[in-house]
Motif scaffolding. Structure first.
Motif, PDB file in Angstrom:
ATOM      1  N   GLY A 232      41.133 -21.197  -5.163  1.00  0.00           N
ATOM      2  CA  GLY A 232      40.791 -19.899  -5.732  1.00  0.00           C
ATOM      3  C   GLY A 232      39.299 -19.837  -6.005  1.00  0.00           C
ATOM      4  O   GLY A 232      38.716 -20.790  -6.525  1.00  0.00           O
ATOM      5  N   GLY A 233      38.674 -18.749  -5.625  1.00  0.00           N
ATOM      6  CA  GLY A 233      37.240 -18.616  -5.855  1.00  0.00           C
ATOM      7  C   GLY A 233      36.972 -18.115  -7.253  1.00  0.00           C
ATOM      8  O   GLY A 233      37.736 -18.377  -8.186  1.00  0.00           O
ATOM      9  N   VAL A 234      35.898 -17.397  -7.422  1.00  0.00           N
ATOM     10  CA  VAL A 234      35.573 -16.811  -8.715  1.00  0.00           C
ATOM     11  C   VAL A 234      36.646 -15.780  -9.071  1.00  0.00           C
ATOM     12  O   VAL A 234      37.088 -14.999  -8.227  1.00  0.00           O
ATOM     13  N   ALA A 235      37.092 -15.791 -10.316  1.00  0.00           N
ATOM     14  CA  ALA A 235      38.191 -14.929 -10.756  1.00  0.00           C
ATOM     15  C   ALA A 235      37.852 -13.454 -10.572  1.00  0.00           C
ATOM     16  O   ALA A 235      36.694 -13.037 -10.715  1.00  0.00           O
ATOM     17  N   ASP A 236      38.893 -12.662 -10.256  1.00  0.00           N
ATOM     18  CA  ASP A 236      38.707 -11.218 -10.086  1.00  0.00           C
ATOM     19  C   ASP A 236      38.449 -10.518 -11.413  1.00  0.00           C
ATOM     20  O   ASP A 236      37.846  -9.448 -11.462  1.00  0.00           O
ATOM     21  N   GLU A 237      38.947 -11.120 -12.481  1.00  0.00           N
ATOM     22  CA  GLU A 237      38.718 -10.568 -13.814  1.00  0.00           C
ATOM     23  C   GLU A 237      38.283 -11.699 -14.735  1.00  0.00           C
ATOM     24  O   GLU A 237      38.804 -12.811 -14.661  1.00  0.00           O
ATOM     25  N   VAL A 238      37.332 -11.413 -15.589  1.00  0.00           N
ATOM     26  CA  VAL A 238      36.804 -12.430 -16.499  1.00  0.00           C
ATOM     27  C   VAL A 238      37.084 -12.002 -17.935  1.00  0.00           C
ATOM     28  O   VAL A 238      36.657 -10.921 -18.362  1.00  0.00           O
ATOM     29  N   PRO A 239      37.807 -12.834 -18.691  1.00  0.00           N
ATOM     30  CA  PRO A 239      38.082 -12.505 -20.092  1.00  0.00           C
ATOM     31  C   PRO A 239      36.797 -12.373 -20.903  1.00  0.00           C
ATOM     32  O   PRO A 239      35.778 -13.002 -20.594  1.00  0.00           O
ATOM     33  N   ALA A 240      36.861 -11.585 -21.933  1.00  0.00           N
ATOM     34  CA  ALA A 240      35.677 -11.346 -22.754  1.00  0.00           C
ATOM     35  C   ALA A 240      35.165 -12.639 -23.395  1.00  0.00           C
ATOM     36  O   ALA A 240      33.962 -12.786 -23.634  1.00  0.00           O
ATOM     37  N   ASP A 241      36.085 -13.579 -23.681  1.00  0.00           N
ATOM     38  CA  ASP A 241      35.685 -14.815 -24.339  1.00  0.00           C
ATOM     39  C   ASP A 241      35.403 -15.954 -23.360  1.00  0.00           C
ATOM     40  O   ASP A 241      35.265 -17.112 -23.766  1.00  0.00           O
ATOM     41  N   ALA A 242      35.294 -15.648 -22.064  1.00  0.00           N
ATOM     42  CA  ALA A 242      34.989 -16.677 -21.071  1.00  0.00           C
ATOM     43  C   ALA A 242      33.576 -17.206 -21.284  1.00  0.00           C
ATOM     44  O   ALA A 242      32.701 -16.486 -21.778  1.00  0.00           O
ATOM     45  N   PRO A 243      33.336 -18.478 -20.921  1.00  0.00           N
ATOM     46  CA  PRO A 243      31.974 -19.008 -21.027  1.00  0.00           C
ATOM     47  C   PRO A 243      30.996 -18.164 -20.219  1.00  0.00           C
ATOM     48  O   PRO A 243      31.360 -17.572 -19.203  1.00  0.00           O
ATOM     49  N   TYR A 253      29.164 -13.163  -7.330  1.00  0.00           N
ATOM     50  CA  TYR A 253      30.105 -13.271  -6.215  1.00  0.00           C
ATOM     51  C   TYR A 253      31.126 -12.137  -6.113  1.00  0.00           C
ATOM     52  O   TYR A 253      31.651 -11.871  -5.029  1.00  0.00           O
ATOM     53  N   LYS A 254      31.400 -11.462  -7.212  1.00  0.00           N
ATOM     54  CA  LYS A 254      32.470 -10.473  -7.207  1.00  0.00           C
ATOM     55  C   LYS A 254      31.979  -9.031  -7.330  1.00  0.00           C
ATOM     56  O   LYS A 254      32.773  -8.110  -7.494  1.00  0.00           O
TER      57      LYS A 254
END
Length: 359
Positions: A232-243, A253-254
């Protein structure tokens, strides 16, 4: 007249040889095809640069695809300086490496942006695999190609690696004495990440053992299935609390800024088991024996900056050849700023460095 089967076979072989020879050009080198108007790139081609499609092969026989960026006013009868460019890890030549190559060509250098083995338009099966050995070799193969072009001076060749290919570039410089100048931009040492985790957070024998168990279990599954699971590449959605660095990758990338259809990080990522050999085969072991010039560039606020700082310290430790080594920290820059932000990437410094050591 009726031809024998033997004569038909001989004729077929001759025709095949003729076709390959004409496709590759003399000495097995590909002909240069103008693709300046090609689509799918994340940047605009400079108006004073021509982009050509070329192919070449590494010592494992894998055919590599590259884009050769040539200044339009270049004296093709002279011997010119050239730079091979690749990276980031999980990207393709239509992204950051092409942007760097285009800018270098705008400044007067011949520049070759290429897809590493198993990725993009380059050959190699299985697809989407990485190797610390083969991908180091890819840089030397690019030097092979550049060294044999009539308009390039084989004594004026450098390499430039971005992100994970920054580490590969430094590793290549430890063993390929033909390289006169090496630049690592926003560098990752992928073998360090594989063996120790991000920020060395898993640097212990038990963590490595558990990672190996998981990778080898996946190998068995892949072999049974006859396919390779993708990480899996870079996630399609990034949580607000992600690093922040996860958000940083997403922003490149997205989004239209850096998305490319063949990019691994933009899509389904590497094969899961591709990481296996990285943990046990560290690169940069002999970086303090590099005699040629090296410039390491990193953003001050990049999550990965510690890798460049440590790589520089290791490179100059007990190395009598330090006068041509330099670490440049770009104030306030984050990791992907050095992928494509021309107002932040220190191209003036890069040009100065290359002109000094490829003269």
């Amino acid at each position: 007249m009726k031809l024998s089967k033997k004569l038909v076979a001989v004729a077929a072989v001759a025709l095949c040889a003729f076709t390959v020879a004409n496709a590759q050009g003399k000495n097995g080198r590909s002909k240069m095809k103008d693709i300046s108007k090609a689509k799918g790139y994340t940047f605009e081609l400079s108006e004073n640069v021509t982009r050509y499609r070329v192919t070449f092969h590494n010592r494992y026989g894998i055919n590599l695809a590259g884009d050769l960026y040539v200044p339009k006013n270049l004296d093709m009868k002279a011997k010119n300086a050239a730079v091979a460019v690749s990276g980031p890890f999980g990207a393709v030549k239509e992204q950051a490496s092409g942007l760097y190559a285009d800018e270098l060509a705008r400044r007067g250098f011949v520049a070759l942006a290429f897809d590493p083995s198993f990725t993009g338009e380059s050959g190699g099966n299985v697809r989407y695999m990485a190797s610390p050995d083969i991908n180091t070799e890819d840089f030397s193969a690019a030097v092979d190609f550049l060294s044999t072009q009539d308009f390039i001076d084989s004594e004026k060749i450098g390499i430039l690696g971005i992100c994970g290919w920054g580490g590969m570039a430094l590793n290549t410089a430890t063993m390929d004495t033909r390289i006169k100048a090496t630049i690592a931009s926003t560098m990752y040492d992928m073998t360090r990440i594989a063996a120790k985790g991000y920020f060395d957070s898993a640097d212990n024998a038990n963590a490595r053992y558990e990672a190996k168990k998981a990778l080898n279990a996946q190998r068995t599954v892949d072999y049974k299935n006859g396919t390779y699971a993708r990480a899996g590449g870079v996630a399609d959605e990034v949580p607000a609390d992600a690093p922040f660095f996860v958000k940083d990758y997403y922003d490149y990338y997205k989004t239209p800024r850096g998305y490319a259809e063949r990019s691994l990080n933009s899509n389904e990522g590497w094969n899961v088991i591709g990481n296996a050999t990285f943990a046990g085969m560290p690169i940069l072991k002999y970086s303090n024996e590099i005699r040629s010039a090296v410039l390491i560039i990193h953003g001050e606020k990049a999550h990965s900056c510690y890798m460049s700082r440590d790589a520089y310290a290791d490179m100059i430790k007990d190395n009598p050849y330090t006068d041509n080594k330099e670490l440049l920290i770009v104030p306030d820059a984050v990791h992907t700023d050095l992928y494509d932000k021309k107002d932040i990437i220190p191209f003036d410094k890069i040009e100065e460095f290359l002109k000094e050591y490829l003269k």
